[in-house]
Design an enzyme around this catalytic site. Structure first.
Site, PDB file in Angstrom:
ATOM      1  N   LYS A  11       0.875  -1.015   0.060  1.00 16.76           N
ATOM      2  CA  LYS A  11      -0.020  -0.026   0.194  1.00 16.76           C
ATOM      3  C   LYS A  11       0.977   1.322   0.164  1.00 16.76           C
ATOM      4  CE  LYS A  11       1.016   1.625   4.405  1.00 16.76           C
ATOM      5  NZ  LYS A  11       1.765   2.840   4.486  1.00 16.76           N
ATOM      6  N   ASP A 154      -2.406  -1.303   9.957  1.00 14.90           N
ATOM      7  CA  ASP A 154      -2.584  -1.389   8.409  1.00 14.90           C
ATOM      8  C   ASP A 154      -3.344  -2.719   7.781  1.00 14.90           C
ATOM      9  OD1 ASP A 154      -1.413   0.966   8.076  1.00 14.90           O
ATOM     10  OD2 ASP A 154       0.405   0.098   7.643  1.00 14.90           O
TER      11      ASP A 154
HETATM   12  O1  C5P Z   1      -0.026  -0.875  14.309  1.00  9.27           O
HETATM   13  P1  C5P Z   1       1.416  -1.256  14.109  1.00  9.27           P
HETATM   14  O2  C5P Z   1       1.978  -2.411  14.716  1.00  9.27           O
HETATM   15  O3  C5P Z   1       1.599  -1.520  12.405  1.00  9.27           O
HETATM   16  O4  C5P Z   1       2.248   0.006  14.483  1.00  9.27           O
HETATM   17  C1  C5P Z   1       3.700   0.057  14.642  1.00  9.27           C
HETATM   18  C2  C5P Z   1       3.932   1.262  15.394  1.00  9.27           C
HETATM   19  O5  C5P Z   1       3.886   2.415  14.574  1.00  9.27           O
HETATM   20  C3  C5P Z   1       3.427   1.356  16.562  1.00  9.27           C
HETATM   21  O6  C5P Z   1       4.032   0.641  17.728  1.00  9.27           O
HETATM   22  C4  C5P Z   1       3.704   2.795  16.773  1.00  9.27           C
HETATM   23  O7  C5P Z   1       4.911   3.249  17.387  1.00  9.27           O
HETATM   24  C5  C5P Z   1       3.557   3.553  15.469  1.00  9.27           C
HETATM   25  N1  C5P Z   1       2.066   3.880  15.290  1.00  9.27           N
HETATM   26  C6  C5P Z   1       1.767   5.019  15.848  1.00  9.27           C
HETATM   27  N2  C5P Z   1       0.272   5.422  15.072  1.00  9.27           N
HETATM   28  C7  C5P Z   1      -0.083   4.750  14.364  1.00  9.27           C
HETATM   29  C8  C5P Z   1       0.283   3.781  13.988  1.00  9.27           C
HETATM   30  C9  C5P Z   1       1.557   3.148  14.257  1.00  9.27           C
HETATM   31  O8  C5P Z   1       2.352   5.789  16.590  1.00  9.27           O
HETATM   32  N3  C5P Z   1      -1.579   5.249  14.079  1.00  9.27           N
END
Ligand code: C5P
Length: 316
Positions: A11, A154
């Site tokens: 994406k 995502d």
């Molecule tokens: O949700 P995911 O595990 O993919 O996110 C990875 C990291 O990206 C999270 O631990 C966080 O540090 C950061 N993140 C964030 N805000 C979001 C999405 C991700 O701070 N909306």
């Protein structure tokens, strides 16, 4: 059933508005995702009860030369233990449906690792779809979305595909009204960027300044609705870009080179370091790709088209 193969997309974020961190550490987002036709392939076959394993290799599944090669750049950073997102997804599905079935997974990666293209999330989406089919657990797309939210921000979009507005921390997705196909050139850096590090750097750069609640700009939605690549190019934006450029100053030059090759828009994809360049059409994308390839301090250029479909079963 002997095996199931699922194809799952990369994406890009056409716009990525990022608010101030919430109490849980996540940032509120107002984003528009677009899936593009750069795919990972995940094949799953039965294994002993409760055994979930993954083997990772790189390359296109139709490319016979692209056999598993340990140390391949694209797979070197992908864990094969229980921290692998596809393994976590399969285990979550098993737990939530009460099945004891196992899965042997083979992941063929084309999406760059830590590139801001949701490669890991897409693999989790693929594992949910593939194991749900292999195990006959019968969860609906909506059920899989719920599980996806637990695995990463995502993941729900990677299940949905197409073009969609994302809110919450990115996990709440609504399909967007779009027309046309968009030609992109992706310039992939040799070394990935850590998503948490880019969010932290964003907070650092903004410290002391008020941060407004992000909203998706109307101009971008109109461009998509009209199928107008020129207007879309002008409307691309990413609140994580300053942080990505702060951590990787050479990306600024890369974006400039793409613009000087006539790209309609140039933006860091998600948390980077991949940069996305919008072209008028396929021929224009080839020109931009050639211009970037002759200039670049980066590892690969991919020409891709969006929107592409989300994680879905294909013939083995
Ligand atoms: O949700 P995911 O595990 O993919 O996110 C990875 C990291 O990206 C999270 O631990 C966080 O540090 C950061 N993140 C964030 N805000 C979001 C999405 C991700 O701070 N909306």
């Amino acid at each position: 059933m002997t095996s199931v193969t699922v194809r799952t997309p990369a994406k890009i974020n056409l716009v990525l508005g990022v608010g101030a961190p919430r109490d849980d550490g996540y940032h509120p987002l107002a984003t528009v995702y677009q899936a593009v036709d750069l795919f990972d392939h995940l094949s799953v076959s039965p294994a002993a009860d409760e055994e979930v394993t993954v083997e990772v290799c790189s390359g296109d599944p139709v490319d016979a030369a692209a056999e598993a090669a340990p140390g391949d750049e694209v797979v070197a950073d992908v864990p094969t233990d229980d921290t692998n997102l596809a393994v976590r997804a399969a285990r979550l599905l098993a737990r939530s449906t009460g099945t004891t079935a196992g899965a042997r997974m083979r992941l063929r990666k084309s999406i760059p690792v830590a590139g801001g293209l949701a490669g890991g999330s897409s693999d989790a989406a693929a594992a949910l779809v593939a194991c749900n089919r292999l195990w006959g657990t019968g969860l609906s797309p909506e059920d899989l979305q719920e599980l996806g939210m637990e695995l990463g921000s995502d993941v729900p979009f990677c299940l949905l595909g197409g073009t969609a507005v994302g809110s919450g921390r990115g996990e709440l997705v609504t399909p967007a009204l779009t027309r046309g196909r968009y030609h992109w050139v992706l310039a992939v850096s040799a070394e990935g960027l850590s998503t948490p590090a880019v969010y932290d750097e964003t907070d650092r750069l903004r410290s002391g300044t008020p941060v407004v609640e992000p909203v998706v700009p109307q101009a971008l939605m109109c461009a998509l609705r009209d199928g107008d690549p020129t207007a879309l190019g002008r409307a691309l934006s990413n609140d994580l870009q300053s942080a990505a450029l702060s951590l990787r100053p050479e990306l600024a030059e890369l974006l400039d080179i793409g613009r000087s090759c006539g790209a309609l828009g140039a933006v860091v994809s998600g948390s980077g370091p991949t940069c996305a360049f919008l072209a008028n059409d396929e021929a224009h994308a080839m020109d931009i790709g050639v211009g970037l390839a002759s200039a670049g301090p980066f590892s690969a250029v991919h020409r891709v088209v969006g929107p592409a479909s989300g994680a879905a079963e294909v013939d083995g």
